[in-house]
Design an enzyme around this catalytic site. Sequence first.
Site, PDB file in Angstrom:
ATOM      1  CG  ASP A 156       3.904  -4.268   0.374  1.00 21.02           C
ATOM      2  OD1 ASP A 156       3.273  -4.014  -0.663  1.00 21.02           O
ATOM      3  OD2 ASP A 156       4.035  -3.451   1.314  1.00 21.02           O
TER       4      ASP A 156
ATOM      5  CG  ASN B  11      -4.595  -1.723  -5.592  1.00 17.55           C
ATOM      6  OD1 ASN B  11      -5.637  -2.371  -5.594  1.00 17.55           O
ATOM      7  ND2 ASN B  11      -3.755  -1.733  -4.566  1.00 17.55           N
TER       8      ASN B  11
ATOM      9  N   GLY C 296      -6.772   2.653  -5.729  1.00 16.14           N
ATOM     10  CA  GLY C 296      -5.882   2.583  -4.573  1.00 16.14           C
ATOM     11  C   GLY C 296      -4.405   2.463  -4.932  1.00 16.14           C
ATOM     12  CD  GLN C 297      -1.031   2.431 -10.145  1.00 19.23           C
ATOM     13  OE1 GLN C 297      -2.045   2.564 -10.847  1.00 19.23           O
ATOM     14  NE2 GLN C 297       0.158   2.203 -10.653  1.00 19.23           N
TER      15      GLN C 297
ATOM     16  CG  HIS D 109       2.591  -2.481  -7.872  1.00 13.95           C
ATOM     17  ND1 HIS D 109       2.513  -1.199  -8.360  1.00 13.95           N
ATOM     18  CD2 HIS D 109       1.781  -2.513  -6.777  1.00 13.95           C
ATOM     19  CE1 HIS D 109       1.705  -0.486  -7.599  1.00 13.95           C
ATOM     20  NE2 HIS D 109       1.235  -1.255  -6.647  1.00 13.95           N
TER      21      HIS D 109
ATOM     22  CG  HIS E 236      -0.492  -5.760  -4.102  1.00 16.64           C
ATOM     23  ND1 HIS E 236       0.079  -5.149  -3.004  1.00 16.64           N
ATOM     24  CD2 HIS E 236      -0.845  -4.763  -4.944  1.00 16.64           C
ATOM     25  CE1 HIS E 236       0.053  -3.835  -3.179  1.00 16.64           C
ATOM     26  NE2 HIS E 236      -0.498  -3.574  -4.343  1.00 16.64           N
TER      27      HIS E 236
HETATM   28  P1  5GP Z   1      -0.339   0.113  -4.365  1.00 13.77           P
HETATM   29  O1  5GP Z   1      -1.015   0.820  -3.230  1.00 13.77           O
HETATM   30  O2  5GP Z   1       0.267   1.117  -5.333  1.00 13.77           O
HETATM   31  O3  5GP Z   1      -1.161  -0.915  -5.045  1.00 13.77           O
HETATM   32  O4  5GP Z   1       0.843  -0.709  -3.718  1.00 13.77           O
HETATM   33  C1  5GP Z   1       2.093  -0.179  -3.435  1.00 13.77           C
HETATM   34  C2  5GP Z   1       2.739  -1.080  -2.420  1.00 13.77           C
HETATM   35  O5  5GP Z   1       4.116  -0.776  -2.366  1.00 13.77           O
HETATM   36  C3  5GP Z   1       2.207  -0.907  -1.000  1.00 13.77           C
HETATM   37  O6  5GP Z   1       1.669  -2.148  -0.544  1.00 13.77           O
HETATM   38  C4  5GP Z   1       3.405  -0.457  -0.204  1.00 13.77           C
HETATM   39  O7  5GP Z   1       3.453  -1.023   1.088  1.00 13.77           O
HETATM   40  C5  5GP Z   1       4.566  -0.925  -1.063  1.00 13.77           C
HETATM   41  N1  5GP Z   1       5.757  -0.112  -0.946  1.00 13.77           N
HETATM   42  C6  5GP Z   1       5.840   1.248  -1.018  1.00 13.77           C
HETATM   43  N2  5GP Z   1       7.107   1.652  -0.885  1.00 13.77           N
HETATM   44  C7  5GP Z   1       7.851   0.524  -0.731  1.00 13.77           C
HETATM   45  C8  5GP Z   1       9.253   0.294  -0.553  1.00 13.77           C
HETATM   46  O8  5GP Z   1      10.070   1.211  -0.515  1.00 13.77           O
HETATM   47  N3  5GP Z   1       9.658  -1.005  -0.441  1.00 13.77           N
HETATM   48  C9  5GP Z   1       8.770  -2.050  -0.500  1.00 13.77           C
HETATM   49  N4  5GP Z   1       9.280  -3.279  -0.375  1.00 13.77           N
HETATM   50  N5  5GP Z   1       7.447  -1.865  -0.665  1.00 13.77           N
HETATM   51  C10 5GP Z   1       7.001  -0.601  -0.785  1.00 13.77           C
END
Ligand code: 5GP
Length: 113
Positions: free
Chosen positions: A30, A86, A92-93, A99, A101
């Site tokens: 991440d 999420n 919180g997505q 994906h 985590h």
């Molecule tokens: P969500 O909030 O949708 O559950 O998680 C999305 C995750 O993607 C976040 O933890 C954010 O830091 C990560 N993320 C967003 N853009 C990028 C990117 O361009 N590269 C990487 N490696 N992670 C990303």
Amino acid sequence: MAETVFQKIIDREIPADIVYEDDLCLAFRDVTPQAPTHVLLIPKKPIESIDQIADEDAELLGHLWITIRKLANELNLDAGYRVVVNCGKDGGQTVDHLHFHLLGGRAMAWPPG
Ligand code: 5GP
């Protein structure tokens, strides 16, 4: 479905610190880690969220969970780890590509925020 940043990582249009790849999935660190180890595991199939998982995806989802177990082992998360998915606005997505985590390297708090 609009192309997401994760699709761009799959297509190598933007860089990522990739830790695992096979025909079905990709894992990378991440960009904003929330723990000493914070890896995202994504299916290459562009499923938007948990809500869009189809019955036919059962085998793929099993593969993702087995991959998480192997990744946790390879990343030496022997003391334990947390897997977070999420879903939607209240969940919180922020990226509309399913994906997982994988978080470890420190003790996690409960309940989550
Ligand atoms: P969500 O909030 O949708 O559950 O998680 C999305 C995750 O993607 C976040 O933890 C954010 O830091 C990560 N993320 C967003 N853009 C990028 C990117 O361009 N590269 C990487 N490696 N992670 C990303």
